[in-house]
Every structure is written in structure tokens, then in C-alpha cells.
Design a protein around this motif. Sequence first.
Motif, PDB file in Angstrom:
ATOM      1  N   PRO A   1       0.825  -1.210   0.000  1.00 51.13           N
ATOM      2  CA  PRO A   1       0.000   0.000   0.000  1.00 51.13           C
ATOM      3  C   PRO A   1       0.859   1.259   0.000  1.00 51.13           C
ATOM      4  O   PRO A   1       1.881   1.333   0.694  1.00 51.13           O
ATOM      5  N   GLY A   2       0.449   2.241  -0.792  1.00 53.05           N
ATOM      6  CA  GLY A   2       1.182   3.496  -0.843  1.00 53.05           C
ATOM      7  C   GLY A   2       0.803   4.389   0.326  1.00 53.05           C
ATOM      8  O   GLY A   2      -0.356   4.433   0.731  1.00 53.05           O
ATOM      9  N   TYR A   3       1.783   5.065   0.888  1.00 54.29           N
ATOM     10  CA  TYR A   3       1.488   6.014   1.954  1.00 54.29           C
ATOM     11  C   TYR A   3       2.550   7.105   1.965  1.00 54.29           C
ATOM     12  O   TYR A   3       3.658   6.948   1.419  1.00 54.29           O
ATOM     13  N   SER A   4       2.213   8.226   2.586  1.00 55.52           N
ATOM     14  CA  SER A   4       3.138   9.348   2.740  1.00 55.52           C
ATOM     15  C   SER A   4       3.173   9.737   4.206  1.00 55.52           C
ATOM     16  O   SER A   4       2.243   9.444   4.958  1.00 55.52           O
ATOM     17  N   TRP A   5       4.265  10.391   4.609  1.00 52.85           N
ATOM     18  CA  TRP A   5       4.337  10.825   6.002  1.00 52.85           C
ATOM     19  C   TRP A   5       5.056  12.171   6.101  1.00 52.85           C
ATOM     20  O   TRP A   5       5.815  12.562   5.219  1.00 52.85           O
ATOM     21  N   ILE A   6       4.755  12.863   7.174  1.00 50.36           N
ATOM     22  CA  ILE A   6       5.332  14.172   7.438  1.00 50.36           C
ATOM     23  C   ILE A   6       5.562  14.298   8.941  1.00 50.36           C
ATOM     24  O   ILE A   6       4.767  13.781   9.738  1.00 50.36           O
ATOM     25  N   GLU A   7       6.667  14.947   9.337  1.00 49.69           N
ATOM     26  CA  GLU A   7       6.971  15.124  10.755  1.00 49.69           C
ATOM     27  C   GLU A   7       6.615  16.549  11.176  1.00 49.69           C
ATOM     28  O   GLU A   7       7.109  17.518  10.602  1.00 49.69           O
ATOM     29  N   ILE A   8       5.740  16.663  12.158  1.00 53.68           N
ATOM     30  CA  ILE A   8       5.328  17.962  12.699  1.00 53.68           C
ATOM     31  C   ILE A   8       5.580  17.958  14.206  1.00 53.68           C
ATOM     32  O   ILE A   8       5.037  17.114  14.921  1.00 53.68           O
ATOM     33  N   ARG A   9       6.404  18.865  14.667  1.00 55.70           N
ATOM     34  CA  ARG A   9       6.726  18.989  16.098  1.00 55.70           C
ATOM     35  C   ARG A   9       7.129  17.639  16.702  1.00 55.70           C
ATOM     36  O   ARG A   9       6.567  17.183  17.702  1.00 55.70           O
ATOM     37  N   ASN A  10       8.069  17.001  16.051  1.00 56.30           N
ATOM     38  CA  ASN A  10       8.663  15.743  16.511  1.00 56.30           C
ATOM     39  C   ASN A  10       7.695  14.558  16.507  1.00 56.30           C
ATOM     40  O   ASN A  10       7.981  13.528  17.118  1.00 56.30           O
ATOM     41  N   LYS A  11       6.565  14.714  15.849  1.00 57.77           N
ATOM     42  CA  LYS A  11       5.628  13.595  15.719  1.00 57.77           C
ATOM     43  C   LYS A  11       5.407  13.297  14.240  1.00 57.77           C
ATOM     44  O   LYS A  11       5.177  14.210  13.444  1.00 57.77           O
ATOM     45  N   VAL A  12       5.484  12.027  13.895  1.00 56.77           N
ATOM     46  CA  VAL A  12       5.332  11.617  12.497  1.00 56.77           C
ATOM     47  C   VAL A  12       3.865  11.292  12.220  1.00 56.77           C
ATOM     48  O   VAL A  12       3.237  10.518  12.950  1.00 56.77           O
ATOM     49  N   HIS A  13       3.316  11.880  11.161  1.00 57.26           N
ATOM     50  CA  HIS A  13       1.927  11.649  10.759  1.00 57.26           C
ATOM     51  C   HIS A  13       1.925  10.890   9.432  1.00 57.26           C
ATOM     52  O   HIS A  13       2.542  11.334   8.460  1.00 57.26           O
ATOM     53  N   HIS A  14       1.227   9.757   9.406  1.00 61.77           N
ATOM     54  CA  HIS A  14       1.139   8.927   8.199  1.00 61.77           C
ATOM     55  C   HIS A  14      -0.214   9.121   7.517  1.00 61.77           C
ATOM     56  O   HIS A  14      -1.246   9.276   8.182  1.00 61.77           O
ATOM     57  N   PHE A  15      -0.194   9.075   6.189  1.00 64.03           N
ATOM     58  CA  PHE A  15      -1.426   9.196   5.402  1.00 64.03           C
ATOM     59  C   PHE A  15      -1.442   8.150   4.306  1.00 64.03           C
ATOM     60  O   PHE A  15      -0.416   7.877   3.684  1.00 64.03           O
TER      61      PHE A  15
END
Length: 661
Positions: free
Chosen positions: A527-541
Motif C-alpha cells: 500500500p502506498g502512503y506518505s508521512w510528514i513530521e510535525i513537532r517531533n511527531k510523524v503523521h502517516h497518510f
Amino acid sequence: MLSRFNIHRTFKRWKFRFFLRSVENPDAILVGSCLSSSCSSPEPSLVRSDNLTLQTTTKPCDQDRIFPLNKIIARFVRSGDIDEALRVFHGMRAKNTVTWNTLLVGISKDPSRLKEAHQLFDEIPEPDTFSYNIMLSCYVRNGDFEKAQSFFDRAPFKDAASWNTMITGYARRREMEKARELFYAMTEKNEVSWNAMISGYVECGDLEMASRFFKAAPVRGVVAWTAMITGYMKAKKVELAEAVFKDMTVKKNLVTWNAMISGYVENSRPGDGLKLFKVMLFDGIRPNPSGLSSVLLGCSELSALRLGRQIHQIVCKSILCSEITALTSLISMYCKCGELGDAWKLFQGMRKKDVVAWNAMICGYAQHGRAEKALRLFSEMRDDNIRPDWITFVAVLLACNHSGLVDTGMQHFESMVRDYRVEPRPDHYTCMVDLLSRAGKLDEALKLIRSMPFRPHAAVFGTLLGACRVHKNVELAEFAAEKLLELDPSNAAGYVQLANIYASMSRWEDVARVRKRMKQSNVVKVPGYSWIEIRNKVHHFRSSDRIHPELESIHKKLKELEKKMELAGYIPELEFDLHDVEEEQKKKLLLWHSEKLAVAFGCLKLPEGSRIQVFKNLRICGDCHKAIKFISEIERREIMVRDTTRFHHFKDGSCSCGDYW
């Protein structure tokens, strides 16, 4: 040589030998074998002993001079200055067996002086067990097992080190039948003997036999436990490795921790590797360059820049601050986390750079689409008299590939063999096929594949298949997909790429056929997914994400951006939605692709004007690439997206790739 094995020599030894047990001299140095009961390497080394054999011609007044001269010879041997050791040796009026053994150790380590070592051994007046072990180790180390076996069979003196030298030698050559035969013939086995067998079977991939020896070993030290962990990790049996690590009854050493951490990273579980690394630090274990390389690779895969910076601080505060391996790993980490500037500063600050460091920096610029800088660095590297290796040329061809420099790439590919005698490997051919096929030269790419001096590998057909989608060449795509699946039937990319090509042309029956075949083969799409780190927390989509707690505000932001993009001239690329649905539904599904969700979240959470960094586990979608160019201009931000192929730097409505990707 046969005279050395004359049975009368045994009696002669006792006739001329006497022991200086009354002599208290801390400088007495004896050559021993490293393959004793406490060591597993067949390298002989210099150790202390009070059991010395003197030549019969030694006068009492000369005895006191032997010890300091032996010490001088040993010092020269350790520093690798054999000529000076020989000068002292030949100047001695009296010598003992230690003198001969010490010099023999030094000479035997040089493969070019094997004949000289052999002659020296023959000249030893009273050889002892260590003399024989040194010579035996010399044959084993040089790979001459026929002579080693003959020497071993005829040696009048054998101890545990002698047997272990042979067993370890055969095990390292993966000749486990011979190793096992010697092992069972050995009367007094020790921990080294068991370790050699366990490690040998691990290296051969025979984990069943390795496990049998491991369970049967009367004493299991850290070497045996670590060998089993390494074997299970290499075999992708992570759960078994975890069980062994948990059940260890001896104290874990740095090698054990490294085996687990690198095993996690190599088995696509970098998160677990980084967690274990933190536990290791908490336990007071200091990392070495090898361990740091694995951890930094995990940081690169997860884009865990914050932890990577913390490791940089650890390196700066330790003796590793000038270690080339550690600094190169940091450079690679910064490049892969999108911080090319930090990587360049670190590279410039290195006092000494080897080929690996240059490769890391060239590859970094290549991945970021900075072909001109990468090629300039390659020229500087040669000017500094650093000889490029095969990895250097992979980086150079990658740079040409990402910028469409077909002619330049061809020139470097030819120069690699002609000027540097570097034989092309599968990776080089993959780069060249990608370079040609992406430039639309599909026939030339196919011709190159057919000219390969070895059987084409799966990756080269996968590369060709990807280019066929860009250029909509269905016939060649079907050929590439079939070849890919012949070589790797479980490769999901082969099915997915072919289905995507059919879908882009609305050939839904063919899409269904491919998906059915995929299901029958029990192949599961990653499965394809993307992630971004905001304020030391990683968010996956994920695409069409339904889990993220702030999804409502993200969709609202995307709707706002969609209206502004359409006013600026954006038209969705519907061919990149691969569902057989109506046009409006396609637009909605495209808008909810994972990379767009991550970018929109970044726009909501990060300060105005700050850079957004998004990472994706698959190649970026063509429509997303187009949309993010518009978003970068509307939001007046630099947006960086790293996919599996390269980095895309979006700014002011354009991308660093120049739409060539």
C-alpha cells in the motif's frame, strides 16, 4: 620440510631444552596462537610466557640480552616493520625459540613472504607447539588448505589451537563436511570449536544444523548467541532472532546489539531498530562506526532527522568525531533526509575523505537532481587522485539519469570500463536502461538489455516497464512485465505497473485480468502512503485516508487549494486514477492521494513560508506532482517530496526535476 617431522626430533627437543622458571623477566614474549580456548581467530599473536627454550650455544652472559632484544623484535613486528625486525634478529649472538617465533609471526602475515616464512620455520633449532601453529595458521590464512592439511596431519605437536585453526579455516570456506569431520575427531573441544561450527553453518545458511550445534554446545558464549541472531536476521526470521536475543544467558556485547539493530533495518523494520538503539544507549553501551551506520540508515529510511541530529551530537562528543565511516554515514543520512546543505558542510569539514565519502556526496546531489554539482564533484574526486569504484559510477549514472543527460551518461558508462577497468554490474545496466528508456529510446534500452554479459535481472525489466507507462508503449510493457514476473513471480510491481498502463488507457477488462492473476499468485500490493513530521511527531497518510483525527480540516484545506489551483490553470490528470468510476469521483480520489493529504496537513500546521517536507514509500503520482507545483506557488512555500526514486523540490510553481522523472 620432512625433516621437521622426523620422530627423533621429539627426543632431541628434551635433550637440549631447559626451562628458565627461576628467571623473573616481564619482557619475555612468546608467540602464541590466537585460536586458544578464549579466542576464535586463527591469527597468531604475541603473548607473555615464562616457558622459554634457548639454543644450546647460548652462553650464560648472553641470556640476559635475549629478553630485551626479543622485546624490540616484537615491537617492530607489531608495527609491521619486518626489515628492522630481521636486522635485530640477524645481529643477535644468541636466540631462543621465542625469538624465532616472534619473527615468524611477522613474516607469515605477509602473503608475498610465504616461502620466506617456510624457510624460517625450517631453520628454528627447537620448534615448539606455537611454532607449528604459526606456520599452520599461515597456510590457512593464505588459502592453501592442501598444504595446511598435510602440515596438520604430520605435525608432532597439536593442541586445541591447532585443531581450531583447521576447523575455523574450513568453516570460513563453507566446507562444513571437512570442518565437521575434524570437529568430531577432536578429543578435547572447547568453546572456540563449537563457535566455529555454529558460525560456519550460519554463514552457509543452514540454520537447522547451526541450531543443533548451538543447543548441543556445553557452553554457549556471546559469540554463539550472536551468530544465531545474525543467521535468523539474514534469513528474515526476525521473530526467532528476537527470541534468541531475549533468552540470552550471557551479557550482550556491542556486536550482539549491532546484529539486532542492523537486522531490524535490513528487514524493513527501521523503527524497531531505532527503539533498540535507544535501549542500548540507556544500558551504557557506546556505539561503534558499524552500529552507527545501521542506525543512520534507519533514520534515513524513516526520515527521522531529529534522531539523526542527536546521533550527530553523539559522534561529535566521542572519539568517532574524526572517524571517516561515522562521518560518511552522517553525510548519507542528511542527504536522504533532505538536508543537502548540512551534508555538504560536514563533507567540506572532513580532514580526510576516502572514496566512500565522495560517493555519498555525489550520490546525494544525484538524488536531489543536482546533476551539474554531482558531475563537478566527480571531477574534483579524480583531481584529488581518489580512484572511483563501481559505486561511484552508479552515482554518476544516476545523476545523468535524473537530468536526462543521455550522451553524458553513455560517455561515463564507456569510460568506466575503458579508463578505470570497472566491469559493469547489474546496477549500472539498470541506470543505463532507465536513462535510455525515460528519454524515449526504448529500442536502444531493449538492445542494451539483450547485450548484457549476464542474465538480465528483475530490476532492469521493472525499470523498462515503468518507462513504458510514461511513453504508453503497451506491447513492450507486456513483454517487460512477463520477463519481470518470470524472474520474480512474487513481484507486486510487475502486476501493478501493467495494470496501471491498461487503466490509463481505460482497458478495464485487461486490468481485471491482471488483478485476477495477481490474486491467484497470492501477491499482495504494497500500500502506498506518505508521512510528514510535525513537532517531533510523524503523521502517516494513505490515499483516501479515513483514520487521521484531523481529516476534516485537511479535506477543507484541499478543497480551498483545488479552487485556487483551477483558477491558476490546473486540470487534473485523470489517467492517474486507476479506478473504473465516473469523472467526478476520479477527481475526488485524486485529490485525496496520500502526498496531497500530507502537503495540506503541512500547510495547516507549519508556519507560513516555512518549508514542507513529505516522504513517500512509492513513486510520486503524476497528478500529485503537477498539483504540488501549483500549491508551492499559491502557498509561497518550498515543498520537498522524497519518493523511492529521488527528491523533488517544488518552488514558485516549478520542480527541481524539470518535469523529467
